[in-house]
Write a protein that holds these residues in place. Structure first.
Motif, mmCIF file in Angstrom:
data_model
loop_
_atom_site.group_PDB
_atom_site.id
_atom_site.type_symbol
_atom_site.label_atom_id
_atom_site.label_comp_id
_atom_site.label_asym_id
_atom_site.label_seq_id
_atom_site.Cartn_x
_atom_site.Cartn_y
_atom_site.Cartn_z
ATOM 1 N N MET A 62 -12.768 -11.844 -0.547
ATOM 2 C CA MET A 62 -12.973 -10.757 0.410
ATOM 3 C C MET A 62 -11.774 -10.599 1.342
ATOM 4 O O MET A 62 -11.332 -9.490 1.598
ATOM 5 C CB MET A 62 -14.241 -10.987 1.230
ATOM 6 C CG MET A 62 -15.505 -10.648 0.476
ATOM 7 S SD MET A 62 -15.455 -9.012 -0.299
ATOM 8 C CE MET A 62 -15.118 -7.943 1.067
ATOM 9 N N PHE A 63 -11.241 -11.697 1.834
ATOM 10 C CA PHE A 63 -10.127 -11.568 2.766
ATOM 11 C C PHE A 63 -8.854 -11.085 2.077
ATOM 12 O O PHE A 63 -8.072 -10.344 2.677
ATOM 13 C CB PHE A 63 -9.919 -12.865 3.547
ATOM 14 C CG PHE A 63 -10.826 -12.926 4.742
ATOM 15 C CD1 PHE A 63 -10.400 -12.466 5.973
ATOM 16 C CD2 PHE A 63 -12.128 -13.385 4.618
ATOM 17 C CE1 PHE A 63 -11.246 -12.481 7.067
ATOM 18 C CE2 PHE A 63 -12.979 -13.404 5.702
ATOM 19 C CZ PHE A 63 -12.536 -12.948 6.931
ATOM 20 N N ILE A 64 -8.663 -11.440 0.833
ATOM 21 C CA ILE A 64 -7.531 -10.897 0.074
ATOM 22 C C ILE A 64 -7.738 -9.398 -0.135
ATOM 23 O O ILE A 64 -6.828 -8.592 0.071
ATOM 24 C CB ILE A 64 -7.366 -11.635 -1.271
ATOM 25 C CG1 ILE A 64 -6.838 -13.046 -1.014
ATOM 26 C CG2 ILE A 64 -6.438 -10.873 -2.210
ATOM 27 C CD1 ILE A 64 -6.903 -13.966 -2.230
ATOM 28 N N SER A 65 -8.960 -9.009 -0.525
ATOM 29 C CA SER A 65 -9.263 -7.594 -0.765
ATOM 30 C C SER A 65 -9.110 -6.760 0.494
ATOM 31 O O SER A 65 -8.586 -5.650 0.461
ATOM 32 C CB SER A 65 -10.685 -7.436 -1.309
ATOM 33 O OG SER A 65 -10.804 -8.069 -2.558
ATOM 34 N N ILE A 66 -9.559 -7.295 1.620
ATOM 35 C CA ILE A 66 -9.443 -6.562 2.880
ATOM 36 C C ILE A 66 -7.973 -6.375 3.229
ATOM 37 O O ILE A 66 -7.560 -5.295 3.661
ATOM 38 C CB ILE A 66 -10.218 -7.287 4.004
ATOM 39 C CG1 ILE A 66 -11.728 -7.153 3.746
ATOM 40 C CG2 ILE A 66 -9.852 -6.739 5.373
ATOM 41 C CD1 ILE A 66 -12.593 -8.045 4.589
ATOM 42 N N GLY A 67 -7.180 -7.404 3.027
ATOM 43 C CA GLY A 67 -5.741 -7.276 3.261
ATOM 44 C C GLY A 67 -5.126 -6.193 2.396
ATOM 45 O O GLY A 67 -4.274 -5.415 2.858
ATOM 46 N N GLU A 68 -5.578 -6.116 1.144
ATOM 47 C CA GLU A 68 -5.062 -5.093 0.226
ATOM 48 C C GLU A 68 -5.447 -3.686 0.680
ATOM 49 O O GLU A 68 -4.689 -2.735 0.487
ATOM 50 C CB GLU A 68 -5.564 -5.359 -1.196
ATOM 51 C CG GLU A 68 -4.938 -6.590 -1.824
ATOM 52 C CD GLU A 68 -5.576 -6.990 -3.146
ATOM 53 O OE1 GLU A 68 -6.602 -6.392 -3.533
ATOM 54 O OE2 GLU A 68 -5.051 -7.916 -3.783
ATOM 55 N N LEU A 69 -6.626 -3.532 1.297
ATOM 56 C CA LEU A 69 -7.036 -2.216 1.787
ATOM 57 C C LEU A 69 -6.034 -1.674 2.808
ATOM 58 O O LEU A 69 -5.727 -0.488 2.824
ATOM 59 C CB LEU A 69 -8.427 -2.273 2.424
ATOM 60 C CG LEU A 69 -9.620 -2.484 1.505
ATOM 61 C CD1 LEU A 69 -10.913 -2.497 2.309
ATOM 62 C CD2 LEU A 69 -9.679 -1.445 0.407
ATOM 63 N N PHE A 70 -5.525 -2.551 3.647
ATOM 64 C CA PHE A 70 -4.595 -2.103 4.689
ATOM 65 C C PHE A 70 -3.200 -1.801 4.142
ATOM 66 O O PHE A 70 -2.378 -1.231 4.845
ATOM 67 C CB PHE A 70 -4.544 -3.120 5.825
ATOM 68 C CG PHE A 70 -5.762 -3.046 6.697
ATOM 69 C CD1 PHE A 70 -5.875 -2.060 7.662
ATOM 70 C CD2 PHE A 70 -6.804 -3.933 6.527
ATOM 71 C CE1 PHE A 70 -7.007 -1.962 8.459
ATOM 72 C CE2 PHE A 70 -7.941 -3.851 7.319
ATOM 73 C CZ PHE A 70 -8.040 -2.866 8.283
ATOM 74 N N GLU A 71 -2.945 -2.154 2.886
ATOM 75 C CA GLU A 71 -1.660 -1.829 2.266
ATOM 76 C C GLU A 71 -1.640 -0.415 1.683
ATOM 77 O O GLU A 71 -0.583 0.095 1.329
ATOM 78 C CB GLU A 71 -1.333 -2.856 1.179
ATOM 79 C CG GLU A 71 -1.044 -4.246 1.750
ATOM 80 C CD GLU A 71 -0.856 -5.297 0.684
ATOM 81 O OE1 GLU A 71 -0.789 -4.956 -0.517
ATOM 82 O OE2 GLU A 71 -0.785 -6.486 1.053
ATOM 83 N N PHE A 72 -2.794 0.230 1.611
ATOM 84 C CA PHE A 72 -2.854 1.595 1.092
ATOM 85 C C PHE A 72 -2.161 2.541 2.074
ATOM 86 O O PHE A 72 -2.052 2.246 3.267
ATOM 87 C CB PHE A 72 -4.311 2.034 0.887
ATOM 88 C CG PHE A 72 -4.894 1.575 -0.413
ATOM 89 C CD1 PHE A 72 -4.901 2.409 -1.521
ATOM 90 C CD2 PHE A 72 -5.433 0.306 -0.543
ATOM 91 C CE1 PHE A 72 -5.441 1.995 -2.728
ATOM 92 C CE2 PHE A 72 -5.972 -0.126 -1.738
ATOM 93 C CZ PHE A 72 -5.972 0.722 -2.838
ATOM 94 N N PRO A 73 -1.738 3.704 1.584
ATOM 95 C CA PRO A 73 -1.110 4.690 2.477
ATOM 96 C C PRO A 73 -2.075 5.127 3.581
ATOM 97 O O PRO A 73 -3.293 5.170 3.393
ATOM 98 C CB PRO A 73 -0.795 5.874 1.554
ATOM 99 C CG PRO A 73 -0.866 5.340 0.168
ATOM 100 C CD PRO A 73 -1.786 4.161 0.195
ATOM 101 N N THR A 74 -1.516 5.467 4.721
ATOM 102 C CA THR A 74 -2.316 5.894 5.870
ATOM 103 C C THR A 74 -3.226 7.059 5.497
ATOM 104 O O THR A 74 -4.384 7.110 5.931
ATOM 105 C CB THR A 74 -1.402 6.284 7.043
ATOM 106 O OG1 THR A 74 -0.609 5.143 7.382
ATOM 107 C CG2 THR A 74 -2.194 6.715 8.255
ATOM 108 N N GLU A 75 -2.734 8.003 4.670
ATOM 109 C CA GLU A 75 -3.553 9.162 4.276
ATOM 110 C C GLU A 75 -4.848 8.719 3.597
ATOM 111 O O GLU A 75 -5.897 9.324 3.790
ATOM 112 C CB GLU A 75 -2.787 10.079 3.314
ATOM 113 C CG GLU A 75 -1.474 10.614 3.829
ATOM 114 C CD GLU A 75 -0.324 9.604 3.697
ATOM 115 O OE1 GLU A 75 -0.135 9.003 2.615
ATOM 116 O OE2 GLU A 75 0.377 9.411 4.692
ATOM 117 N N THR A 76 -4.772 7.659 2.798
ATOM 118 C CA THR A 76 -5.969 7.148 2.116
ATOM 119 C C THR A 76 -6.901 6.496 3.125
ATOM 120 O O THR A 76 -8.116 6.747 3.120
ATOM 121 C CB THR A 76 -5.574 6.140 1.020
ATOM 122 O OG1 THR A 76 -4.687 6.760 0.109
ATOM 123 C CG2 THR A 76 -6.796 5.628 0.278
#
Length: 166
Positions: A62-76
């Protein structure tokens, strides 16, 4: 000369408790109720050990996945919106936050997954649901322990009915 010591956050082993039952042992026969309340009064928190390797794996996933969410572009990330203030995605550089309303709903998790992974990711969705359900069960158990310890158990059900998880 004064000697300073650092306080250690209390650790409780809940591995032998059935979280899914929605009940905790009676506080009269379960000293952990008093210990949990003492920890909350003194430190404001405590650590729970559940004794299962899969839980550690779930936590890490979960913590790896949450970190990956914040790597998405701001528009997403800006697509995560709610009518409630401070819910959804917001950025206050250098900080970002994402408040997911009603996180225990599988529909909400699926909607979030569809925003970030439009081609789907059943693994992420399943892990997120499992993690949120586990934390919900822990919260309910600890809340029941606190209500029983302070002899206000009669208010527990109404409190839980008005609780949503973000």
């Amino acid at each position: 000369m004064a000697i300073q010591t650092q306080a250690k956050i209390p650790v409780f082993d809940f591995s032998n408790l059935d979280l899914k039952s929605g009940t905790s042992p009676s506080c009269s026969s379960f000293s952990a109720c008093k210990d949990v309340c003492n920890a909350l009064e003194k430190y404001g928190c405590f650590v729970v050990e559940l004794g299962k390797n899969t839980l550690s794996e779930l936590h890490n996933t979960m913590f790896i996945s949450i970190g990956e969410l914040f790597e998405f572009p701001t528009e997403t990330k800006l697509k995560v919106t709610y009518d409630r203030p401070f819910h959804g995605y917001s950025s206050f550089p250098p900080f970002e936050r994402m408040m997911i309303d009603n996180a225990t709903s599988k529909d909400v998790t699926q909607k979030l997954t569809n925003i970030f992974l439009p081609n789907g990711n059943d693994n992420y969705c399943e892990s997120a649901n499992s993690y949120v359900k586990l934390t919900e069960e822990l919260d309910k158990m600890v809340t029941r322990m606190v209500f029983e310890n302070y002899c206000v158990k009669k208010y527990y059900d109404s409190r839980m009915e008005s609780t949503t998880y973000s």
